[in-house]
Design a protein around this motif. Structure first.
Motif, PDB file in Angstrom:
ATOM      1  N   GLU A 188       2.757 -21.713  -7.332  1.00  0.00           N
ATOM      2  CA  GLU A 188       2.136 -20.897  -8.477  1.00  0.00           C
ATOM      3  C   GLU A 188       2.090 -21.638  -9.725  1.00  0.00           C
ATOM      4  OE1 GLU A 188       4.588 -20.149  -6.288  1.00  0.00           O
ATOM      5  OE2 GLU A 188       3.637 -18.575  -4.962  1.00  0.00           O
ATOM      6  N   GLU A 189       3.130 -22.359 -10.101  1.00  0.00           N
ATOM      7  CA  GLU A 189       3.098 -22.997 -11.367  1.00  0.00           C
ATOM      8  C   GLU A 189       2.150 -24.146 -11.556  1.00  0.00           C
ATOM      9  OE1 GLU A 189       7.829 -22.563 -12.643  1.00  0.00           O
ATOM     10  OE2 GLU A 189       7.232 -24.055 -11.305  1.00  0.00           O
TER      11      GLU A 189
ATOM     12  N   ALA B 260      -0.811 -24.312  -9.613  1.00  0.00           N
ATOM     13  CA  ALA B 260      -2.084 -23.802  -9.721  1.00  0.00           C
ATOM     14  C   ALA B 260      -2.258 -23.270 -11.205  1.00  0.00           C
ATOM     15  CB  ALA B 260      -2.050 -22.467  -8.712  1.00  0.00           C
ATOM     16  N   GLU B 261      -1.241 -22.814 -11.796  1.00  0.00           N
ATOM     17  CA  GLU B 261      -1.527 -22.544 -13.274  1.00  0.00           C
ATOM     18  C   GLU B 261      -1.732 -23.598 -14.138  1.00  0.00           C
ATOM     19  OE1 GLU B 261       0.789 -20.000 -16.747  1.00  0.00           O
ATOM     20  OE2 GLU B 261       1.208 -19.397 -14.702  1.00  0.00           O
ATOM     21  N   ALA B 262      -0.853 -24.550 -13.830  1.00  0.00           N
ATOM     22  CA  ALA B 262      -1.335 -25.658 -14.788  1.00  0.00           C
ATOM     23  C   ALA B 262      -2.509 -26.416 -14.351  1.00  0.00           C
ATOM     24  CB  ALA B 262      -0.215 -26.821 -14.304  1.00  0.00           C
TER      25      ALA B 262
ATOM     26  N   SER C  35      -5.415 -24.730 -13.430  1.00  0.00           N
ATOM     27  CA  SER C  35      -6.399 -23.548 -13.526  1.00  0.00           C
ATOM     28  C   SER C  35      -7.129 -23.518 -12.232  1.00  0.00           C
ATOM     29  CB  SER C  35      -7.164 -24.088 -14.700  1.00  0.00           C
ATOM     30  OG  SER C  35      -6.573 -24.059 -15.818  1.00  0.00           O
TER      31      SER C  35
ATOM     32  N   SER D   2      -6.505 -21.750  -7.906  1.00  0.00           N
ATOM     33  CA  SER D   2      -5.746 -20.841  -7.247  1.00  0.00           C
ATOM     34  C   SER D   2      -4.790 -21.498  -6.175  1.00  0.00           C
ATOM     35  CB  SER D   2      -6.497 -19.982  -6.078  1.00  0.00           C
ATOM     36  OG  SER D   2      -7.232 -20.705  -5.229  1.00  0.00           O
ATOM     37  N   VAL D   3      -3.790 -20.728  -5.899  1.00  0.00           N
ATOM     38  CA  VAL D   3      -2.638 -21.099  -5.098  1.00  0.00           C
ATOM     39  C   VAL D   3      -3.201 -21.783  -3.704  1.00  0.00           C
ATOM     40  CG1 VAL D   3      -0.833 -20.793  -3.691  1.00  0.00           C
ATOM     41  CG2 VAL D   3      -0.841 -19.919  -6.106  1.00  0.00           C
TER      42      VAL D   3
END
Length: 65
Positions: free
Chosen positions: A14-15, A17-19, A21, A23-24
């Motif tokens: 999750e981290e 994917a967020e970093a 931009s 999706s997981v």
């Protein structure tokens, strides 16, 4: 004096994917394709080294005429 080694930083899917931009699901695809190394911690947890994530190739979409 001994040289001090840096401890690698590990991110969850999750981290990561967020970093990036994305999706997981995309992170999982990159791992499955061998584009992004991942490490299992325990029975279920998957972690990604920050330095591996930073060097992961990113596809650039092209326009066809």
């Amino acid at each position: 004096m001994a040289e001090r080694r840096a401890i690698p930083v590990y991110l969850s899917l999750e981290e990561a994917a967020e970093a990036m931009s994305v999706s997981v699901k995309t992170i999982r695809r990159w791992i499955a394709a061998g584009m992004l190394p991942a490490y299992r911690c325990g029975k279920r947890a998957i972690r990604i080294k920050l330095e591996d994530l930073e060097s992961a190739p990113r596809e650039i979409p092209t326009t066809r005429l």
